[in-house]
Design a protein around this motif. Structure first.
Motif, PDB file in Angstrom:
ATOM      1  N   CYS A   2       0.871  -1.170   0.000  1.00  0.00           N
ATOM      2  CA  CYS A   2       0.000   0.000   0.000  1.00  0.00           C
ATOM      3  C   CYS A   2       0.911   1.223   0.000  1.00  0.00           C
ATOM      4  CB  CYS A   2      -0.905  -0.010   1.226  1.00  0.00           C
ATOM      5  SG  CYS A   2      -2.117   1.315   1.246  1.00  0.00           S
ATOM      6  N   ASN A 111       4.221  -1.697   5.443  1.00  0.00           N
ATOM      7  CA  ASN A 111       3.175  -2.706   5.245  1.00  0.00           C
ATOM      8  C   ASN A 111       3.657  -4.024   5.820  1.00  0.00           C
ATOM      9  OD1 ASN A 111       2.016  -1.701   1.891  1.00  0.00           O
ATOM     10  ND2 ASN A 111       1.750  -0.747   3.874  1.00  0.00           N
ATOM     11  N   ARG A 113       2.720  -7.990   5.794  1.00  0.00           N
ATOM     12  CA  ARG A 113       1.892  -9.058   5.236  1.00  0.00           C
ATOM     13  C   ARG A 113       1.348  -9.925   6.381  1.00  0.00           C
ATOM     14  NH1 ARG A 113       3.110 -10.554  -0.391  1.00  0.00           N
ATOM     15  NH2 ARG A 113       2.266 -12.577   0.188  1.00  0.00           N
ATOM     16  N   GLU A 141      -1.835   2.989  -5.196  1.00  0.00           N
ATOM     17  CA  GLU A 141      -0.728   2.127  -5.606  1.00  0.00           C
ATOM     18  C   GLU A 141      -0.419   2.350  -7.079  1.00  0.00           C
ATOM     19  OE1 GLU A 141       2.187   0.759  -5.405  1.00  0.00           O
ATOM     20  OE2 GLU A 141       1.387  -0.112  -3.578  1.00  0.00           O
ATOM     21  N   ALA A 164      -7.829  -0.181   8.981  1.00  0.00           N
ATOM     22  CA  ALA A 164      -6.979  -1.363   8.866  1.00  0.00           C
ATOM     23  C   ALA A 164      -6.247  -1.620  10.175  1.00  0.00           C
ATOM     24  CB  ALA A 164      -5.955  -1.181   7.744  1.00  0.00           C
ATOM     25  N   CYS A 166      -3.070  -2.457  12.433  1.00  0.00           N
ATOM     26  CA  CYS A 166      -1.658  -2.142  12.255  1.00  0.00           C
ATOM     27  C   CYS A 166      -0.857  -2.582  13.476  1.00  0.00           C
ATOM     28  CB  CYS A 166      -1.459  -0.647  11.981  1.00  0.00           C
ATOM     29  SG  CYS A 166      -1.962   0.456  13.313  1.00  0.00           S
ATOM     30  N   THR A 187      -1.608  -6.114   5.542  1.00  0.00           N
ATOM     31  CA  THR A 187      -2.236  -6.384   4.248  1.00  0.00           C
ATOM     32  C   THR A 187      -2.455  -7.882   4.041  1.00  0.00           C
ATOM     33  OG1 THR A 187      -0.157  -6.597   3.020  1.00  0.00           O
ATOM     34  CG2 THR A 187      -1.067  -4.378   3.266  1.00  0.00           C
ATOM     35  N   ASP A 188      -3.339  -8.188   3.120  1.00  0.00           N
ATOM     36  CA  ASP A 188      -3.655  -9.567   2.758  1.00  0.00           C
ATOM     37  C   ASP A 188      -3.784  -9.651   1.237  1.00  0.00           C
ATOM     38  OD1 ASP A 188      -4.266 -12.225   2.962  1.00  0.00           O
ATOM     39  OD2 ASP A 188      -6.090 -11.971   4.146  1.00  0.00           O
ATOM     40  N   PRO A 190      -5.524  -9.578  -2.292  1.00  0.00           N
ATOM     41  CA  PRO A 190      -6.576  -8.650  -2.701  1.00  0.00           C
ATOM     42  C   PRO A 190      -7.834  -9.369  -3.172  1.00  0.00           C
ATOM     43  CG  PRO A 190      -5.066  -8.956  -4.502  1.00  0.00           C
ATOM     44  CD  PRO A 190      -4.519  -9.762  -3.346  1.00  0.00           C
ATOM     45  N   ARG A 201      -1.938  -6.646  -3.362  1.00  0.00           N
ATOM     46  CA  ARG A 201      -2.164  -6.609  -1.923  1.00  0.00           C
ATOM     47  C   ARG A 201      -3.355  -5.697  -1.634  1.00  0.00           C
ATOM     48  NH1 ARG A 201      -0.457 -10.722   0.174  1.00  0.00           N
ATOM     49  NH2 ARG A 201      -0.490  -9.802   2.253  1.00  0.00           N
ATOM     50  N   CYS A 202      -3.901  -5.844  -0.422  1.00  0.00           N
ATOM     51  CA  CYS A 202      -5.008  -4.997   0.005  1.00  0.00           C
ATOM     52  C   CYS A 202      -4.970  -4.873   1.528  1.00  0.00           C
ATOM     53  CB  CYS A 202      -6.343  -5.604  -0.431  1.00  0.00           C
ATOM     54  SG  CYS A 202      -7.797  -4.617   0.045  1.00  0.00           S
ATOM     55  N   PRO A 203      -5.136  -3.660   2.067  1.00  0.00           N
ATOM     56  CA  PRO A 203      -5.222  -3.534   3.523  1.00  0.00           C
ATOM     57  C   PRO A 203      -6.390  -4.353   4.052  1.00  0.00           C
ATOM     58  CG  PRO A 203      -4.972  -1.383   2.500  1.00  0.00           C
ATOM     59  CD  PRO A 203      -5.256  -2.350   1.397  1.00  0.00           C
TER      60      PRO A 203
END
Length: 243
Positions: A2, A111, A113, A141, A164, A166, A187-188, A190, A201-203
């Motif tokens: 991100c 970020n 993972r 992004e 998200a 953190c 993130t995970d 998407p 990736r996506c938060p």
């Protein structure tokens, strides 16, 4: 990853939306440290901060009027203290506690993972100990589009804001005159609509009723925390070309 996000800069709005108290002292401290750092000479500043070279921009930078937050910029993060939600400024890029030097910029420490929380040294000491919540409106992004790199932003459909999970850390200089919290959002993989646009990736977007559980990991097992992350909210994301 991100690359950057856009936040709501109105702290009062965030406090009301997330039923949180504002750590006013922490925001004042950030301002004082900015003034203190700017008064140091270049060599002294690099020594205190553990830098090999002077940064191009301001080290204790806050978002501009558009609310954009890039790695190294301070943004409001929510934590749980004495069973109360508290908002305080944290830098979007982790500076590990006791580190003598900044981690080189080529490494992504903004970020985390979800599949590396117990594998990467930077995260393993923070996971199950220092959990926060980062609210923002959209994330940005760079993706490939017909052979060119273009900036794209994503936002959850039917939501004015998302949040998200953190991890955060606390660093202070040896002379203890400079100190700050810093964080990395988790993130995970998407959803399909983000993957189709070229982003991998996506938060994670936590379920709202799981926020306090995430913020108090001492009350949960690792398995329960992973379940919270795994059962996160999965809205449909809209996109817009940013440039």
């Amino acid at each position: 990853m991100c690359f950057s996000v856009q936040i709501d800069k109105n702290i009062k709005n965030l406090a009301a939306r997330f039923h949180s108290q504002v750590d006013v002292a922490a925001f004042h401290q950030l301002k004082n440290m900015r003034e203190y750092a700017s008064a140091l000479g270049p060599d002294e500043f690099k020594k205190v901060m553990g830098l090999k070279r002077m940064p191009k921009g301001e080290l204790f930078k806050t978002p501009e009027d558009d609310g954009r937050v890039y790695p190294g910029v301070f943004a409001p993060v929510i934590v749980l203290e004495n069973n109360k939600r508290v908002i305080r400024p944290m830098r979007y890029r982790v500076r590990p506690a006791h580190s003598k030097e900044e981690i080189p910029s080529k490494y992504n420490v903004f970020n985390a993972r979800v599949d590396s929380l117990e594998k990467r040294k930077t995260w393993e000491g923070l996971f199950m100990r220092s959990h926060g919540l980062f609210p923002f409106v959209k994330f940005f992004e760079w993706v490939s589009d017909k052979g060119d790199k273009r900036l794209i932003n994503f936002s959850p459909e039917d939501y004015e804001i998302m949040w998200a999970p953190c991890l955060y850390d606390f660093w202070q200089s040896e002379d203890k005159n400079i100190f700050f919290h810093s964080f990395a959002l988790i993130t995970d993989d998407p959803p399909k609509e983000i993957e189709q646009m070229g982003h991998d990736r996506c938060p994670i977007f936590l379920e709202e009723n799981m926020i306090d559980a995430w913020l108090s990991p001492e009350r949960k097992t690792r398995e329960e925390i992973y379940q919270i992350l795994g059962k996160a909210h999965r809205p449909h994301y809209e996109y817009e070309w940013a440039g």
